[in-house]
Enzyme design. Sequence first.
Site: not given
Ligand code: T1G
Length: 695
Positions: A62, A102, A105, A125
Amino acid sequence: MSIVDQTRQDDILVLSINNPPVNAFSPGVPEGLKAGLDVAAADDSIRAVVIIGAGRTFVAGADIKTFNMPREQAPDLRGTVEKLDGFTKPTVAAIHGTALGGGLELALACTYRVAVPDAQLGLPEVKLGVLPGAGGTQRLPRVVGAAKGLDMMLSGNPVRATEARTLGLVDELVEGDLLTGAVAFARAHADSRPLPRISERHVEGGSPEVFAAAREGIKKTHRGQLSPSLIIDLAEMAATRPFQEGWDAEAAKFMQAKDSPQSRGLRHIFFAERESAKIPGLGKDTPVSEIRSAGIIGAGTMGGGIAMNFLNVGIPVTIVETAQEALDRGLGVIRKNYENTARKGRMTMDDVEKRMALLTPSLNMEDLADADIIIEAVFENMDVKKDIFTKLDTIAKPGAILATNTSTLDVNEIASVTGRPENVIGLHFFSPANVMKLLEIVRADKTSDSVLATSMALARKIRKVGVVVGVCDGFVGNRMIHRYGDEARKIVEEGANPQDVDASMNALGLPMGPFQMSDMAGLDIGYAIRQHQARVRGNPKPDGWLDRIVELGRKGQKTGAGIYDYDETRKPRPNAEIAQLIETYRAEKGVTPREISQEESTKRLAYSLVNEGAKILEEGIAQRAGDIDVIYIYGYGFPAYRGGPMQYASEQGLKNVVADLEKYGQTPAPLLQRLAEEGKTFADYDAEKAQPARA
Ligand code: T1G
């Protein structure tokens, strides 16, 4: 290209999500996917649908930025999942990069999942203080079983697609081109009926004992956190209740977790950690040099630990000492550290030898002449450091970065003895340097943009969290911790005992309170800093109760006794003589001890950090309040679910913080006063500063 592109490959419809950088489930993505499914449903010539991510990854979850949106405006991931679950034609998720949260999911709601072998699939999450809110708590255990499902959701750690294949989470691994493989798989399964639906399966191994054990486990691994227990409750529902009931319950529990201060703290840190890597004012075209070799001066605890960071990522290191015995000892410690890691199975002995082969010991600084970066990690004495940098200036090749690992000394003064101050920077590693992720990058007055940008890139390369700080006594982390230590000693002077003061910060979630931490670091270090600061201020030798303990020769864990006594378990035990020493001290100072509540102690200590942090922001020593939070989480054990000291203060309300500071005798910093008066938070402050300067 639109955010979800539709392309035909004969009888297969391909929906390609194009929402860089990580294909997060942002506004537009659910709408695009639903539209694509409607096209597929209405067209009999389409026999199956493939969903794939454009660019470097599938869907990374998400869009965390949308969590604060009103519910009706937030992207409808649950609606998309429901539509997929009820779809009457086969759908195939084609996964590369990451399918997280997500994203996984979404894939679990598809009929099938195919992936390239190095893709990562997970439900992280819990690391954001929330829980899988689009069916993950109900579908994952139905695929991988209760125990593995709980492990994945509570750790938040992904599995590689190869393991996911074994678990049945992925139906096929695609060795060649993913899209080609996915379309072929879709075509081969286009007529398979009935469509397998995970929501119709049962959970294997969902015994009461499994959930009881999980509840017991999170008491240690996730102390004080909300979402882990909700995850366990939902996984248990998956094992014991109809799918629809668990699905409905998940939505409510997701909102409960999302609106918690803990989730706000963890989401704050998620973005703050990424922001801290960005250096305002540095042009995108600032040259960044590649670091192909490193030189380390000093093979003690810090020098050895620093060297390991480079060896771990394959960068050769020449390490220099003044005496063979010290050099041999230093190399011995490095080898022992690696062998211990190998014994724990986290690396092989072959890895140990490969790393040690990259390490060249030397007694001659001349051997550093070709290093791209040279880091000095010797005794914390200005004259010694100046002498080293004077010599380095004649040895190091042009363009080499000359870095000092000093933890408090003036980097400008060190740079001033060289003819190349633009190449001098502070790289403040935290002990143990091969473990602690924080790296304070100390920007001196003349440090060039390129050296600064290269240092930040290097931090990422050696897997550190780099934060740019300015030059002052203690930079950011230690300057704040000195104030925190002053307040802690004052609270004891007024009547509290050390163990209650420590307990007041353990209650906030810090694994160590101020005195446990001082005993671990070594009381003589704080003693020397207080002596130095007293000299600088022209004060007489400080004679606090803690100084008296040090003067008894009790230096902390390393001498088996400090504020506390330590046996081989290194568990701190209060000491009656120390209690007596403190009582005597109070009597001498004419202090009548008073009862101090845990709440008062926690506030005074936490807010002493916040108040000093506000001063640091005002002086421009830190660029953002979020940077200070990152420093405290990665360098000082502040609990990430509190978001760091500045976020924690914002959650309490800065008006309340100011009132409590005044109540307990601390003068609020002007910035803190202003933000409180304006009803703002530190996040507001950071947002204000991030705004491009109005013309
Ligand atoms: N949402 C918004 N922005 C995100 C994002 C996300 N999920 N993931 C990364 N970004 C942005 C980050 O802020 C950065 O922005 C750029 O992308 C590159 O990220 C309903 C509720 C995928 C392993 O927790 O683990 O789904 O600084 O520097 O090192 O059940 O990003 O360039 O402006 O980290 O190559 C669950 C979180 C969400 C994954 C890539 N998902 N992201 O790593 O790049 S909750 C996560 C990561 C959810 C549902 C629930 C990593 C990555 P900027 P980065 P990276």
